[in-house]
Design an enzyme around this catalytic site. Structure first.
Site, PDB file in Angstrom:
ATOM      1  N   SER A 163       0.456  -3.653   3.225  1.00 22.70           N
ATOM      2  CA  SER A 163       0.900  -4.085   1.903  1.00 22.70           C
ATOM      3  C   SER A 163       1.009  -5.615   1.847  1.00 22.70           C
ATOM      4  O   SER A 163       0.022  -6.294   2.114  1.00 22.70           O
ATOM      5  CB  SER A 163       2.224  -3.387   1.567  1.00 22.70           C
ATOM      6  OG  SER A 163       2.532  -3.573   0.222  1.00 22.70           O
ATOM      7  N   ASP A 187      -3.854  -1.012   3.160  1.00 22.57           N
ATOM      8  CA  ASP A 187      -3.636  -1.081   1.720  1.00 22.57           C
ATOM      9  C   ASP A 187      -2.946  -2.394   1.307  1.00 22.57           C
ATOM     10  O   ASP A 187      -1.812  -2.378   0.806  1.00 22.57           O
ATOM     11  CB  ASP A 187      -2.845   0.134   1.218  1.00 22.57           C
ATOM     12  CG  ASP A 187      -3.231   0.490  -0.221  1.00 22.57           C
ATOM     13  OD1 ASP A 187      -4.369   0.188  -0.626  1.00 22.57           O
ATOM     14  OD2 ASP A 187      -2.395   1.051  -0.955  1.00 22.57           O
ATOM     15  N   HIS A 272       0.084   4.812  -0.865  1.00 18.01           N
ATOM     16  CA  HIS A 272       0.085   3.457  -0.314  1.00 18.01           C
ATOM     17  C   HIS A 272       0.196   3.549   1.212  1.00 18.01           C
ATOM     18  O   HIS A 272      -0.588   2.955   1.947  1.00 18.01           O
ATOM     19  CB  HIS A 272       1.283   2.726  -0.900  1.00 18.01           C
ATOM     20  CG  HIS A 272       1.287   1.241  -0.720  1.00 18.01           C
ATOM     21  ND1 HIS A 272       0.140   0.470  -0.728  1.00 18.01           N
ATOM     22  CD2 HIS A 272       2.325   0.362  -0.561  1.00 18.01           C
ATOM     23  CE1 HIS A 272       0.484  -0.806  -0.576  1.00 18.01           C
ATOM     24  NE2 HIS A 272       1.790  -0.891  -0.450  1.00 18.01           N
TER      25      HIS A 272
END
Ligand SMILES: *[C@@H]1O[C@H](CO)[C@@H](O)[C@H](O)[C@H]1NC(C)=O
Ligand SMILES: *[C@@H]1O[C@H](CO)[C@@H](O)[C@H](O)[C@H]1NC(C)=O
Ligand SMILES: *[C@@H]1O[C@H](CO)[C@@H](O)[C@H](O)[C@H]1NC(C)=O
Length: 479
Positions: A163, A187, A272
């Site tokens: 992230s 991600d 995610h």
């Protein structure tokens, strides 16, 4: 004249004192002076061990040589640096020890460092997003110190960032003295980064090799949780990248019912976080890596048009990826299961519908069954947007298990409803002579033939069987 110069000098000084408080200027000026005192590094670097994968028991402190020996840093092994993302709770999420444990399982002698930037990561999202720059600088200064102080090769370093952590990893990679070996972006965050310039986000220049998994890119560009555009040398979009199987609300409720609320954070950010679990899977299931295939779009992939492995068009997902650096970043696709092991087996199926009368039907459902030397996979449902006489259709299907070498294929044409009078009375149907199947995982092409030269597929009737008649590899003509 003199007045002006004075003002400029004053401004200059002011400017300098302002910028030295930020990391960049500090890092570069200290690099020149070579006596960085590292006092302003807020991020912490915990060296975990196979015995202690959950807690930060021992910290490597930049500038403190003894801390490195004290934590038993192994100078001859490779080093993984795990960088977390935004956090609501201010604590590590449950995936951290899982990833650390999987890294040690695969590389028992490696050094696994967890970067703790939790206090900066629990601010409002845009604030935390802005901090990725200083976190990246912290990591780069630490890595540069480690390599200068101990002659530790940067080629032994692999960053794994999730992230916001993926962009911090990118910034760090762009500031190390030499390129590190690899960055894996799990991600990478989308908001504030989709349209950002390469230096402030993850990009292919940040390491010798950059691979990226995109698992939650649903929504308009810039709004989706995960970044949509490719930012590495190889960018893989599992299940199209928008959303992952097993991550809808119904599945979430089911999972709470069976597993309890223990991994709640995982459910909330299911798609995610799937990027991390796909990577963990690749570490643990060494012998069976999932394959991803280069394709121009998700739509073309879903038609089965991209299952080629020629010229590096396919690659392993995760740890065992081949370091392919194409001129342009390449998007790759694959399907996965909804839980570990995620691997599936991809097939392109080509059907040609024969008939003397011109017939066109839309949105028809076929059920395909594949029978192989090891197992079978029955009633795989596929919706054809259109079925017309004398046209060939290509589509992708996949099985969750390895069924071995294909022997037989059955096709059934589902009626529109459970019992449909129109299907019963009319004899809507097509002739099928051959079915061509290409297996992505084995790269084998097999042709299946009707036992009666031409079989008749009728809507709402029994399945029709086709037997393997030849391997395409024996036949030079292209399918
Ligand atoms: C350090 O790692 C190497 C492999 O990279 C291994 O052979 C060696 O035993 C390790 N040393 C220690 C002290 O664990
Ligand atoms: C389909 O092709 C066959 C063979 O070329 C031909 O005989 C038949 O008339 C065609 N059907 C239609 C509906 O055009
Ligand atoms: C199979 O069908 C095709 C097309 O109708 C025909 O040309 C061919 O002769 C048939 N072959 C056999 C063995 O019946």
């Amino acid at each position: 004249m003199e007045g002006k110069a004075l003002i400029l000098v004053a401004l200059g000084l002011c400017f300098q004192s302002l910028t030295t408080s930020t990391g960049v200027a500090a890092a570069s000026s200290n690099r020149r002076r070579g006596n960085d005192n590292f006092k302003d590094i807020e991020s912490k670097f915990a060296l975990r061990t196979p015995e202690e994968i959950t807690e930060d028991r021992c910290h490597l402190v930049p500038g403190d040589i003894n801390s490195v020996a004290g934590c038993n840093f192994n100078h001859s092994s490779k080093t993984f640096v795990v960088i977390h993302g935004w956090t609501v709770t201010g604590m590590y999420e449950s995936w951290v020890p899982k990833l650390v444990g999987a890294l040690f399982k695969r590389e028992p002698d490696s050094n696994v460092i967890v970067v703790d930037w939790l206090s900066r990561a629990q601010q409002h999202y845009p604030v935390s997003a802005g901090y990725t720059k200083v976190v990246g600088q912290d990591v780069a200064r630490f890595i540069n110190w480690l390599s200068e102080q101990f002659n530790y090769p940067l080629d032994n370093i692999h960053f794994l960032g999730y992230s916001l952590g993926a962009h911090a990893a990118g910034v760090a990679g762009s500031l190390t003295n030499k390129k590190i070996n690899r960055i894996t972006g799990l991600d990478p965050a989308g908001p504030n980064f989709e349209y950002a310039e390469a230096p402030s986000r993850l990009s292919p220049d940040d390491a010798d090799f950059v691979d990226v998994l995109h698992t939650f890119t649903r929504g308009s560009p810039g709004r989706s949780i995960g970044i949509q555009k490719p930012v590495g040398h190889v960018d893989i979009y599992p299940n199209g990248g928008f959303f992952q199987p097993g991550c809808n609300l119904f599945d979430a409720i089911n999972q709470i019912a069976t597993k309890g609320l223990g991994d709640m954070d995982q459910l909330v950010k299911c798609s995610h976080e799937r990027s991390i679990h796909l990577f963990i899977d690749s570490l643990l299931n060494e012998e069976n890596p999932s394959k991803a295939y280069r394709c121009s779009s998700k739509e073309a992939f879903d038609k089965g048009l991209c299952l080629s492995c020629k010229k590096n068009r396919c690659n392993n997902m995760g740890y065992e990826i081949n370091k392919v650096r194409a001129k342009r970043s390449s998007k790759m696709y694959l399907k996965t299961r909804s839980q570990m092991p995620y691997k599936v087996f991809h097939y392109q199926v080509k059907l040609h519908f024969l008939g003397t009368e011109s017939v066109t039907q839309i949105n028809q459902v076929l059920l395909l069954s594949l029978y192989g030397t090891i197992a079978e996979s029955e009633d795989i449902s596929i919706t054809l947007p259109e079925m017309s006489t004398n046209k060939t259709y290509s589509f992708l299907i996949y099985t969750e298990i390895d069924i071995g070498e294909l022997l037989m294929v059955k096709v059934q044409w589902k009626s529109d409803s459970f019992f449909s009078w129109s299907d019963w009375w009319s004899s809507t149907g097509f002739g099928i002579q051959k079915i061509r199947v290409k297996a992505g995982e084995t790269q084998k092409k097999v042709v299946f033939c009707s036992r009666e030269n031409i079989s008749h597929l009728k809507k709402g009737k029994d399945p029709v069987a086709f037997m393997k008649c030849y391997d395409k590899s024996l036949n030079k003509k292209d399918v």
